[in-house]
Design a protein around this motif. Structure first.
Motif, PDB file in Angstrom:
ATOM      1  N   TYR A   8       0.838  -1.207   0.000  1.00 35.27           N
ATOM      2  CA  TYR A   8       0.000   0.000   0.000  1.00 35.27           C
ATOM      3  C   TYR A   8       0.876   1.261   0.000  1.00 35.27           C
ATOM      4  CZ  TYR A   8      -3.004   3.623   2.070  1.00 35.27           C
ATOM      5  OH  TYR A   8      -3.660   4.787   2.344  1.00 35.27           O
ATOM      6  N   TYR A   9       1.840   1.314   0.920  1.00 34.68           N
ATOM      7  CA  TYR A   9       2.688   2.520   1.012  1.00 34.68           C
ATOM      8  C   TYR A   9       3.655   2.594  -0.164  1.00 34.68           C
ATOM      9  CZ  TYR A   9       1.008   3.267   5.782  1.00 34.68           C
ATOM     10  OH  TYR A   9       0.221   3.517   6.880  1.00 34.68           O
ATOM     11  N   ASP A  10       4.135   1.422  -0.590  1.00 35.04           N
ATOM     12  CA  ASP A  10       5.091   1.400  -1.686  1.00 35.04           C
ATOM     13  C   ASP A  10       4.451   1.903  -2.972  1.00 35.04           C
ATOM     14  OD1 ASP A  10       7.724   0.916  -2.232  1.00 35.04           O
ATOM     15  OD2 ASP A  10       7.324  -1.040  -3.126  1.00 35.04           O
ATOM     16  N   ALA A  18      -4.250  11.290   9.573  1.00 34.70           N
ATOM     17  CA  ALA A  18      -4.468  10.310  10.642  1.00 34.70           C
ATOM     18  C   ALA A  18      -5.691   9.480  10.279  1.00 34.70           C
ATOM     19  CB  ALA A  18      -4.656  11.002  11.978  1.00 34.70           C
ATOM     20  N   TYR A  19      -5.605   8.192  10.496  1.00 30.62           N
ATOM     21  CA  TYR A  19      -6.660   7.276  10.043  1.00 30.62           C
ATOM     22  C   TYR A  19      -7.966   7.506  10.797  1.00 30.62           C
ATOM     23  CZ  TYR A  19      -8.831   2.965   8.496  1.00 30.62           C
ATOM     24  OH  TYR A  19      -9.686   2.047   7.954  1.00 30.62           O
ATOM     25  N   VAL A  20      -7.876   7.635  12.106  1.00 26.55           N
ATOM     26  CA  VAL A  20      -9.070   7.923  12.926  1.00 26.55           C
ATOM     27  C   VAL A  20      -8.967   9.375  13.376  1.00 26.55           C
ATOM     28  CG1 VAL A  20     -10.280   7.415  15.087  1.00 26.55           C
ATOM     29  CG2 VAL A  20      -9.213   5.551  13.804  1.00 26.55           C
ATOM     30  N   ILE A  45       3.371   3.630  17.857  1.00 27.91           N
ATOM     31  CA  ILE A  45       3.571   2.290  17.297  1.00 27.91           C
ATOM     32  C   ILE A  45       2.527   2.073  16.206  1.00 27.91           C
ATOM     33  CG2 ILE A  45       3.808  -0.158  17.842  1.00 27.91           C
ATOM     34  CD1 ILE A  45       5.741   1.569  19.467  1.00 27.91           C
ATOM     35  N   GLY A  46       2.993   1.712  15.011  1.00 26.47           N
ATOM     36  CA  GLY A  46       2.087   1.652  13.861  1.00 26.47           C
ATOM     37  C   GLY A  46       1.754   3.073  13.434  1.00 26.47           C
ATOM     38  N   CYS A  47       2.797   3.892  13.341  1.00 26.93           N
ATOM     39  CA  CYS A  47       2.599   5.348  13.148  1.00 26.93           C
ATOM     40  C   CYS A  47       2.029   5.690  11.777  1.00 26.93           C
ATOM     41  CB  CYS A  47       3.921   6.084  13.353  1.00 26.93           C
ATOM     42  SG  CYS A  47       5.197   5.629  12.140  1.00 26.93           S
ATOM     43  N   TYR A  68       7.314   4.182  15.041  1.00 21.76           N
ATOM     44  CA  TYR A  68       7.625   2.863  14.477  1.00 21.76           C
ATOM     45  C   TYR A  68       6.458   2.392  13.622  1.00 21.76           C
ATOM     46  CZ  TYR A  68      10.924   2.876  18.404  1.00 21.76           C
ATOM     47  OH  TYR A  68      11.916   3.206  19.307  1.00 21.76           O
ATOM     48  N   ASP A  69       6.804   1.640  12.585  1.00 23.14           N
ATOM     49  CA  ASP A  69       5.760   0.999  11.780  1.00 23.14           C
ATOM     50  C   ASP A  69       6.322  -0.308  11.229  1.00 23.14           C
ATOM     51  OD1 ASP A  69       2.943   2.142  10.459  1.00 23.14           O
ATOM     52  OD2 ASP A  69       3.894   0.534   9.286  1.00 23.14           O
ATOM     53  N   ALA A  70       5.415  -1.233  10.955  1.00 26.22           N
ATOM     54  CA  ALA A  70       5.827  -2.524  10.397  1.00 26.22           C
ATOM     55  C   ALA A  70       6.230  -2.396   8.927  1.00 26.22           C
ATOM     56  CB  ALA A  70       4.688  -3.533  10.535  1.00 26.22           C
ATOM     57  N   THR A  96       7.468  -4.252  14.592  1.00 30.17           N
ATOM     58  CA  THR A  96       6.210  -4.956  14.333  1.00 30.17           C
ATOM     59  C   THR A  96       5.643  -5.544  15.619  1.00 30.17           C
ATOM     60  OG1 THR A  96       7.007  -5.516  12.121  1.00 30.17           O
ATOM     61  CG2 THR A  96       5.177  -6.805  12.953  1.00 30.17           C
ATOM     62  N   LEU A  97       4.413  -5.197  15.917  1.00 31.85           N
ATOM     63  CA  LEU A  97       3.709  -5.822  17.035  1.00 31.85           C
ATOM     64  C   LEU A  97       3.362  -7.267  16.664  1.00 31.85           C
ATOM     65  CD1 LEU A  97       1.257  -2.934  17.973  1.00 31.85           C
ATOM     66  CD2 LEU A  97       3.070  -3.850  19.439  1.00 31.85           C
ATOM     67  N   PRO A  98       3.378  -8.216  17.601  1.00 33.31           N
ATOM     68  CA  PRO A  98       3.494  -7.972  19.042  1.00 33.31           C
ATOM     69  C   PRO A  98       4.916  -8.014  19.597  1.00 33.31           C
ATOM     70  CG  PRO A  98       2.807 -10.225  18.653  1.00 33.31           C
ATOM     71  CD  PRO A  98       2.929  -9.587  17.304  1.00 33.31           C
ATOM     72  N   CYS A 111      -0.920   4.304  20.078  1.00 34.58           N
ATOM     73  CA  CYS A 111      -1.085   3.228  19.086  1.00 34.58           C
ATOM     74  C   CYS A 111      -2.500   3.286  18.519  1.00 34.58           C
ATOM     75  CB  CYS A 111      -0.805   1.877  19.759  1.00 34.58           C
ATOM     76  SG  CYS A 111      -0.839   0.484  18.612  1.00 34.58           S
ATOM     77  N   MET A 112      -2.668   4.153  17.512  1.00 35.17           N
ATOM     78  CA  MET A 112      -3.997   4.419  16.974  1.00 35.17           C
ATOM     79  C   MET A 112      -4.240   3.655  15.673  1.00 35.17           C
ATOM     80  SD  MET A 112      -5.761   6.377  18.863  1.00 35.17           S
ATOM     81  CE  MET A 112      -5.419   7.158  20.429  1.00 35.17           C
ATOM     82  N   ALA A 113      -5.351   2.940  15.632  1.00 33.62           N
ATOM     83  CA  ALA A 113      -5.789   2.252  14.406  1.00 33.62           C
ATOM     84  C   ALA A 113      -4.788   1.198  13.949  1.00 33.62           C
ATOM     85  CB  ALA A 113      -6.064   3.278  13.292  1.00 33.62           C
ATOM     86  N   VAL A 114      -4.254   0.450  14.886  1.00 38.31           N
ATOM     87  CA  VAL A 114      -3.241  -0.561  14.551  1.00 38.31           C
ATOM     88  C   VAL A 114      -3.639  -1.965  15.018  1.00 38.31           C
ATOM     89  CG1 VAL A 114      -0.806  -1.220  14.805  1.00 38.31           C
ATOM     90  CG2 VAL A 114      -1.433   1.199  14.743  1.00 38.31           C
TER      91      VAL A 114
HETATM   92  C1  LIG Z   1      -4.655   2.404   9.657  1.00 36.91           C
HETATM   93  S1  LIG Z   1      -2.941   2.739   9.720  1.00 36.91           S
HETATM   94  C2  LIG Z   1      -2.853   3.844  11.126  1.00 36.91           C
HETATM   95  C3  LIG Z   1      -1.668   4.762  11.050  1.00 36.91           C
HETATM   96  C4  LIG Z   1      -1.621   5.810  12.156  1.00 36.91           C
HETATM   97  N1  LIG Z   1      -1.398   5.210  13.453  1.00 36.91           N
HETATM   98  C5  LIG Z   1      -2.872   6.633  12.164  1.00 36.91           C
HETATM   99  O1  LIG Z   1      -3.579   6.638  13.188  1.00 36.91           O
HETATM  100  O2  LIG Z   1      -3.157   7.280  11.152  1.00 36.91           O
HETATM  101  C6  LIG Z   1      -2.278   1.249  10.405  1.00 36.91           C
HETATM  102  C7  LIG Z   1      -0.780   1.229  10.460  1.00 36.91           C
HETATM  103  O3  LIG Z   1      -0.365   0.114  11.254  1.00 36.91           O
HETATM  104  C8  LIG Z   1       0.752  -0.490  10.645  1.00 36.91           C
HETATM  105  N2  LIG Z   1       0.788  -1.874  11.099  1.00 36.91           N
HETATM  106  C9  LIG Z   1       0.000  -2.898  10.708  1.00 36.91           C
HETATM  107  N3  LIG Z   1       0.305  -4.006  11.395  1.00 36.91           N
HETATM  108  C10 LIG Z   1       1.294  -3.664  12.255  1.00 36.91           C
HETATM  109  C11 LIG Z   1       2.033  -4.370  13.239  1.00 36.91           C
HETATM  110  N4  LIG Z   1       1.806  -5.676  13.479  1.00 36.91           N
HETATM  111  N5  LIG Z   1       2.981  -3.712  13.939  1.00 36.91           N
HETATM  112  C12 LIG Z   1       3.220  -2.390  13.700  1.00 36.91           C
HETATM  113  N6  LIG Z   1       2.566  -1.680  12.776  1.00 36.91           N
HETATM  114  C13 LIG Z   1       1.609  -2.296  12.068  1.00 36.91           C
HETATM  115  C14 LIG Z   1       0.507  -0.329   9.165  1.00 36.91           C
HETATM  116  O4  LIG Z   1       1.671  -0.444   8.403  1.00 36.91           O
HETATM  117  C15 LIG Z   1      -0.137   1.047   9.114  1.00 36.91           C
HETATM  118  O5  LIG Z   1       0.822   2.052   8.916  1.00 36.91           O
END
Ligand SMILES: C[S@@+](CC[C@H](N)C(=O)[O-])C[C@H]1O[C@@H](n2cnc3c(N)ncnc32)[C@H](O)[C@@H]1O
Length: 218
Positions: A8-10, A18-20, A45-47, A68-70, A96-98, A111-114
């Motif tokens: 998706y990002y690539d 921000a997603y939410v 986390i999952g920025c 950080y992001d995966a 990457t979580l967890p 950690c929003m929307a992750v």
């Molecule tokens: C919906 S986006 C939310 C981005 C941002 N936190 C926001 O609120 O706009 C979800 C993000 O989580 C990342 N993500 C998905 N699975 C993940 C994991 N297991 N660990 C860390 N990041 C993860 C994705 O790459 C993506 O950037």
């Protein structure tokens, strides 16, 4: 094949929002730092595009933001933006979580929307809690049964979204207030109330993915 955040990002076809909560999230994060008080270090986390994080960091040069992001592609894009704009208090890395492998703790973990995308959401919660310093706070959104109903209603017209939210639709990673309490040993509180968000805002009204925070005793 399932949804890939990296692809998706690539692909480059994404906006820096921000997603939410969209543009409101920066003011909310800023307010949350005031609620927590004495914040020197924030982790996101999952920025993703880190829209709120960039924004808040600009107004708080003394606070360091570790994001950080995966997905390496979004981490690279964020680093380029930070370099281009001379931003010095925001750093980006892949995690990457967890099992993030991050070996330090933060006053605020955000950690929003992750968690929707993590199969073992409870293990992810424990990891986020490990990263939260004593006296600090963890803020996050989580998928619940209402979100599951929404995810199950996604059709093939929304193919990518349906793939992305398949864990939620299958009920693999749903959480509740009580379960969060059992996992962390503390009750979550309402994030929107804490940051004085507009109670009529659509993202506040939405019942499918509550935003909560948990304080860690000093
Ligand atoms: C919906 S986006 C939310 C981005 C941002 N936190 C926001 O609120 O706009 C979800 C993000 O989580 C990342 N993500 C998905 N699975 C993940 C994991 N297991 N660990 C860390 N990041 C993860 C994705 O790459 C993506 O950037």
């Amino acid at each position: 094949m399932g949804f890939s955040w990296e692809s998706y990002y690539d692909g480059g076809d994404w906006d820096r929002g921000a997603y939410v909560g969209g543009d409101d999230m920066a003011a909310h994060l800023d307010a949350f730092l005031e609620v927590v008080g004495d914040v020197d270090a924030v982790a996101s986390i999952g920025c993703g595009p880190a829209a709120a994080e960039f924004d808040v960091a600009a107004g708080r040069p003394d606070v360091s933001f570790a994001c950080y992001d995966a997905a390496p592609a979004v981490v690279d894009a964020n680093r380029e933006k930070a370099d281009r704009e001379g931003v010095e208090n925001v750093a980006f890395d892949v995690a990457t979580l967890p099992d993030t492998g991050i070996d330090r703790a933060f006053d605020v973990v955000y950690c929003m929307a992750v968690l929707y995308f993590v199969r073992d959401a409870e293990a992810a919660l424990r990891e986020l809690w490990r990263l939260t310093a004593p006296g600090g706070a963890l803020a996050f959104t989580y998928p619940n049964r209402n979100m599951q109903a929404w995810a199950q209603g996604l059709t093939d017209d929304d193919h990518d979204k349906r793939e992305a939210f398949s864990l939620v639709a299958d009920g693999e990673n749903l959480l509740t207030y009580d379960r969060i309490h059992d996992v962390l040993g503390h009750h979550p509180r309402n994030y929107w109330t804490a940051v004085d968000a507009d109670p009529d805002a659509d993202y506040v009204q939405r019942s499918g993915s509550p935003a909560v925070y948990v304080r860690k005793p000093a």
